[in-house]
Design a protein around this motif. Sequence first.
Motif, PDB file in Angstrom:
ATOM      1  N   ALA B  77       0.834  -1.207   0.000  1.00 10.48           N
ATOM      2  CA  ALA B  77       0.000   0.000   0.000  1.00 10.48           C
ATOM      3  C   ALA B  77       0.870   1.258   0.000  1.00 10.48           C
ATOM      4  O   ALA B  77       0.523   2.263  -0.635  1.00 10.48           O
ATOM      5  N   ALA B  78       2.020   1.190   0.681  1.00 11.98           N
ATOM      6  CA  ALA B  78       2.909   2.363   0.733  1.00 11.98           C
ATOM      7  C   ALA B  78       3.430   2.699  -0.663  1.00 11.98           C
ATOM      8  O   ALA B  78       3.469   3.877  -1.062  1.00 11.98           O
ATOM      9  N   VAL B  79       3.820   1.672  -1.429  1.00 13.15           N
ATOM     10  CA  VAL B  79       4.344   1.934  -2.777  1.00 13.15           C
ATOM     11  C   VAL B  79       3.218   2.396  -3.700  1.00 13.15           C
ATOM     12  O   VAL B  79       3.371   3.357  -4.473  1.00 13.15           O
ATOM     13  N   ILE B  80       2.066   1.740  -3.594  1.00 21.89           N
ATOM     14  CA  ILE B  80       0.947   2.128  -4.462  1.00 21.89           C
ATOM     15  C   ILE B  80       0.456   3.528  -4.094  1.00 21.89           C
ATOM     16  O   ILE B  80       0.143   4.338  -4.975  1.00 21.89           O
ATOM     17  N   GLY B  81       0.448   3.836  -2.807  1.00 19.64           N
ATOM     18  CA  GLY B  81       0.075   5.187  -2.368  1.00 19.64           C
ATOM     19  C   GLY B  81       1.006   6.228  -2.971  1.00 19.64           C
ATOM     20  O   GLY B  81       0.583   7.303  -3.419  1.00 19.64           O
ATOM     21  N   HIS B  82       2.294   5.892  -3.025  1.00 16.70           N
ATOM     22  CA  HIS B  82       3.305   6.780  -3.622  1.00 16.70           C
ATOM     23  C   HIS B  82       2.999   7.007  -5.105  1.00 16.70           C
ATOM     24  O   HIS B  82       3.031   8.147  -5.594  1.00 16.70           O
ATOM     25  N   GLU B  83       2.665   5.929  -5.818  1.00 15.34           N
ATOM     26  CA  GLU B  83       2.367   6.070  -7.253  1.00 15.34           C
ATOM     27  C   GLU B  83       1.055   6.842  -7.466  1.00 15.34           C
ATOM     28  O   GLU B  83       0.967   7.668  -8.378  1.00 15.34           O
ATOM     29  N   LEU B  84       0.079   6.567  -6.626  1.00 14.51           N
ATOM     30  CA  LEU B  84      -1.183   7.314  -6.740  1.00 14.51           C
ATOM     31  C   LEU B  84      -0.953   8.798  -6.479  1.00 14.51           C
ATOM     32  O   LEU B  84      -1.561   9.664  -7.107  1.00 14.51           O
ATOM     33  N   SER B 140       9.892  13.001  -3.481  1.00 18.60           N
ATOM     34  CA  SER B 140       9.770  13.239  -2.031  1.00 18.60           C
ATOM     35  C   SER B 140       8.355  13.674  -1.682  1.00 18.60           C
ATOM     36  O   SER B 140       7.787  13.223  -0.678  1.00 18.60           O
ATOM     37  N   ASP B 141       7.793  14.564  -2.509  1.00 16.04           N
ATOM     38  CA  ASP B 141       6.402  14.996  -2.274  1.00 16.04           C
ATOM     39  C   ASP B 141       5.457  13.803  -2.338  1.00 16.04           C
ATOM     40  O   ASP B 141       4.547  13.666  -1.517  1.00 16.04           O
ATOM     41  N   ALA B 142       5.705  12.921  -3.354  1.00 13.97           N
ATOM     42  CA  ALA B 142       4.834  11.753  -3.516  1.00 13.97           C
ATOM     43  C   ALA B 142       4.960  10.811  -2.327  1.00 13.97           C
ATOM     44  O   ALA B 142       3.984  10.191  -1.904  1.00 13.97           O
ATOM     45  N   ASP B 143       6.172  10.714  -1.766  1.00 10.28           N
ATOM     46  CA  ASP B 143       6.367   9.879  -0.569  1.00 10.28           C
ATOM     47  C   ASP B 143       5.443  10.338   0.553  1.00 10.28           C
ATOM     48  O   ASP B 143       4.766   9.532   1.201  1.00 10.28           O
ATOM     49  N   GLN B 144       5.453  11.652   0.806  1.00 11.91           N
ATOM     50  CA  GLN B 144       4.663  12.173   1.927  1.00 11.91           C
ATOM     51  C   GLN B 144       3.169  12.061   1.645  1.00 11.91           C
ATOM     52  O   GLN B 144       2.390  11.642   2.510  1.00 11.91           O
ATOM     53  N   TYR B 145       2.768  12.410   0.446  1.00 16.86           N
ATOM     54  CA  TYR B 145       1.350  12.328   0.090  1.00 16.86           C
ATOM     55  C   TYR B 145       0.886  10.871   0.114  1.00 16.86           C
ATOM     56  O   TYR B 145      -0.219  10.548   0.546  1.00 16.86           O
ATOM     57  N   GLY B 146       1.764   9.977  -0.339  1.00  8.35           N
ATOM     58  CA  GLY B 146       1.461   8.554  -0.334  1.00  8.35           C
ATOM     59  C   GLY B 146       1.253   8.042   1.086  1.00  8.35           C
ATOM     60  O   GLY B 146       0.350   7.239   1.339  1.00  8.35           O
ATOM     61  N   LEU B 147       2.089   8.508   2.012  1.00  6.96           N
ATOM     62  CA  LEU B 147       1.922   8.105   3.418  1.00  6.96           C
ATOM     63  C   LEU B 147       0.580   8.591   3.957  1.00  6.96           C
ATOM     64  O   LEU B 147      -0.077   7.886   4.727  1.00  6.96           O
ATOM     65  N   ASP B 148       0.196   9.797   3.558  1.00  9.45           N
ATOM     66  CA  ASP B 148      -1.129  10.313   3.964  1.00  9.45           C
ATOM     67  C   ASP B 148      -2.236   9.369   3.500  1.00  9.45           C
ATOM     68  O   ASP B 148      -3.171   9.076   4.230  1.00  9.45           O
ATOM     69  N   ILE B 149      -2.103   8.918   2.248  1.00  6.12           N
ATOM     70  CA  ILE B 149      -3.137   8.032   1.685  1.00  6.12           C
ATOM     71  C   ILE B 149      -3.231   6.749   2.496  1.00  6.12           C
ATOM     72  O   ILE B 149      -4.326   6.328   2.886  1.00  6.12           O
ATOM     73  N   ILE B 150      -2.090   6.122   2.793  1.00  6.08           N
ATOM     74  CA  ILE B 150      -2.175   4.826   3.488  1.00  6.08           C
ATOM     75  C   ILE B 150      -2.582   5.017   4.951  1.00  6.08           C
ATOM     76  O   ILE B 150      -3.283   4.191   5.517  1.00  6.08           O
ATOM     77  N   ARG B 151      -2.161   6.136   5.556  1.00  2.68           N
ATOM     78  CA  ARG B 151      -2.577   6.400   6.948  1.00  2.68           C
ATOM     79  C   ARG B 151      -4.088   6.520   7.023  1.00  2.68           C
ATOM     80  O   ARG B 151      -4.731   5.996   7.943  1.00  2.68           O
ATOM     81  N   ALA B 160       6.595   1.365   5.540  1.00  2.58           N
ATOM     82  CA  ALA B 160       7.299   2.000   4.411  1.00  2.58           C
ATOM     83  C   ALA B 160       8.792   2.076   4.724  1.00  2.58           C
ATOM     84  O   ALA B 160       9.642   1.808   3.858  1.00  2.58           O
ATOM     85  N   VAL B 161       9.112   2.414   5.970  1.00  4.32           N
ATOM     86  CA  VAL B 161      10.520   2.494   6.396  1.00  4.32           C
ATOM     87  C   VAL B 161      11.143   1.101   6.350  1.00  4.32           C
ATOM     88  O   VAL B 161      12.279   0.920   5.888  1.00  4.32           O
ATOM     89  N   GLU B 162      10.380   0.095   6.797  1.00  2.00           N
ATOM     90  CA  GLU B 162      10.885  -1.288   6.780  1.00  2.00           C
ATOM     91  C   GLU B 162      11.248  -1.709   5.358  1.00  2.00           C
ATOM     92  O   GLU B 162      12.288  -2.326   5.125  1.00  2.00           O
ATOM     93  N   LEU B 163      10.368  -1.390   4.425  1.00  2.00           N
ATOM     94  CA  LEU B 163      10.599  -1.780   3.036  1.00  2.00           C
ATOM     95  C   LEU B 163      11.886  -1.149   2.506  1.00  2.00           C
ATOM     96  O   LEU B 163      12.730  -1.809   1.909  1.00  2.00           O
ATOM     97  N   TRP B 164      12.021   0.155   2.720  1.00  2.00           N
ATOM     98  CA  TRP B 164      13.209   0.845   2.195  1.00  2.00           C
ATOM     99  C   TRP B 164      14.478   0.374   2.882  1.00  2.00           C
ATOM    100  O   TRP B 164      15.540   0.320   2.261  1.00  2.00           O
ATOM    101  N   GLU B 199      11.053  11.132   9.664  1.00  2.00           N
ATOM    102  CA  GLU B 199      10.723  12.479  10.178  1.00  2.00           C
ATOM    103  C   GLU B 199       9.251  12.789   9.938  1.00  2.00           C
ATOM    104  O   GLU B 199       8.564  13.315  10.808  1.00  2.00           O
ATOM    105  N   PHE B 200       8.776  12.442   8.762  1.00  2.00           N
ATOM    106  CA  PHE B 200       7.380  12.718   8.426  1.00  2.00           C
ATOM    107  C   PHE B 200       6.436  11.931   9.336  1.00  2.00           C
ATOM    108  O   PHE B 200       5.456  12.463   9.866  1.00  2.00           O
ATOM    109  N   ILE B 201       6.747  10.649   9.537  1.00  2.00           N
ATOM    110  CA  ILE B 201       5.891   9.805  10.383  1.00  2.00           C
ATOM    111  C   ILE B 201       5.862  10.359  11.810  1.00  2.00           C
ATOM    112  O   ILE B 201       4.813  10.404  12.453  1.00  2.00           O
TER     113      ILE B 201
END
Lengths: 191, 354
Positions: B77-84, B140-151, B160-164, B199-201
């Motif tokens: 979901a974290a990666v798909i959120g990033h792409e979305l 970077s923007d997509a990372d943060q927005y993507g995290l918003d989506i999955i949250r 997401a941190v675990e994956l990276w 930092e964002f989390i």
Amino acid sequence: MSKKVLLIVTLYITISGCVSYTLVPAGKSQNVQGMAVAPLSSWTATPYKPGANATVWTKDGVGLNELIFIGDVGDGKSIFKSVSKELPMPTYKKDMLPNEIVELVETSIKNNLGGQVSVESSNLRPQSVNGNDGFRFDLKYFTGGGLYKQGDVIAISKNETLNLIIYTAAALHYFPKDHAEINSLFSNIEM
Amino acid sequence: MVDKLEGDVKRSPYVVRDEKLNNYVSDLVCRLAQEYCPHIRVYIVNNPQFNASMYPNGMMHVHTGLLLRVENESQLAAVIGHELAHYLLTHQILQYKNLKSTSGITTILDIALMSVTGVYGLGSLGLYSKAASYGRQGESDADQYGLDIIRNHGYDMDEAVELWSYLEVEREADQSKSNRNPFFATHPATSDRITTLKEFIKTVDSAETSAPAGGLNEVQYKNPDDMYLEVISSSYALLMREQIALQEHEQTNLLLEKHLRMGLPVALIEFYRGEMLRQRNLAGDRELAISAYRNSLSSAGAPVGANRELAYLLLKEKRSSEALAEFKNYLGKSPDADDRQMIEYYINDLESKE
């Protein structure tokens, strides 16, 4: 670049290219990379040399059909030259069994095509040549551009070296067109 | 132009048709995209490199190499959120305009071709780097927005941190290949990305104490990770085939260890461990491969090829009677095998020497 220079370069490429292609007449025995074969119809020997011990014939252009003869591959040698340092060619080992030689051919074709195309084999079966151990298998893959290709491969072990003939052609029309001749050619190799 | 490309992608032999896998990924995308779901079409691309990409017309590519490396549904979901996020922030349109101002059409087609086959035009690499440097802030923007989506959907952002973190370990296992994967060329350096994500989390956690809105559907998604494991298990052979063909043994080894921890079927993991060790063929690997194949065969659901590969390996080790037994086991389980003649040749040969 001036028009004159362009013309000279074009002529040079055209002329030198023509010189390198030669007719392989039908019915006459040819010794190619240590394997004597007598094609039933005429082929064209190309200047294309994918490996140190490789010769390529074609009928309609290498994009449509090609017959690659690879002879006398010794221990530690690859069948094709590497096209990218990121895609090192696998090497032949003299103790390889058929399953490993099939993988060697699959990966060599895959890497020769730049990497991530998927080459699949099937129908592995024994076929000796003049008392030398050998086997045969089928191939299929899609090129990066989406062209579906089929292949027929014979592998012969002689004095701990690997000898291969790899026939690949576009599955539509070209592969079936010449496959009977390939069957005959593979069944009459002299070594 | 991208629509024409999508037509090519639809017909591509490198698009995975597995219904269960496609339904699962498309369903997840739909849940995350919500009202934008009808605008997005997912294509799973049979490419062992870690990658996903989003196109301005709503076409999304998910590589099999991504599915092999994601540990649970939160990570996917974290990666798909990033792409979305790229799609919703219209990054592709901005990127396309930038490319068009240079020599766009060829370049974007090359990028797309690379997504489908992993092959790209060498002449476009320079331009591709330009696109890459343009894209990093967007990433970077997509990372943060993507995290918003999955949250907002109740997923664990820490995944997401675990994956990276895992991807960094895998890249370090084989540095020579890291530059070849276009994903890492267009995305922030992994260590920088992990720091930014943490930092964002942290910021979100301190600001948000109430339960997030729009959580998981508890009936349908009570055990999303179980569902993820089930889907990946049923497609495992398809996903691993091209990974093994890469012959990147260190990376494959790390992946297999991860899959074992995740609880994917032991019979499949041990079979592919055997394949990896057999191909690597360092001192002692043959014995380890024989053990791996035997472990696979002693677990439920071993691939029939395990008997055959074990038999060939035993033959090389001159353990003739064991090889003979395994060749026979193989044909017993797979009487219509297309390599039957070859196996019978070895059975006859071994029997004549007994």
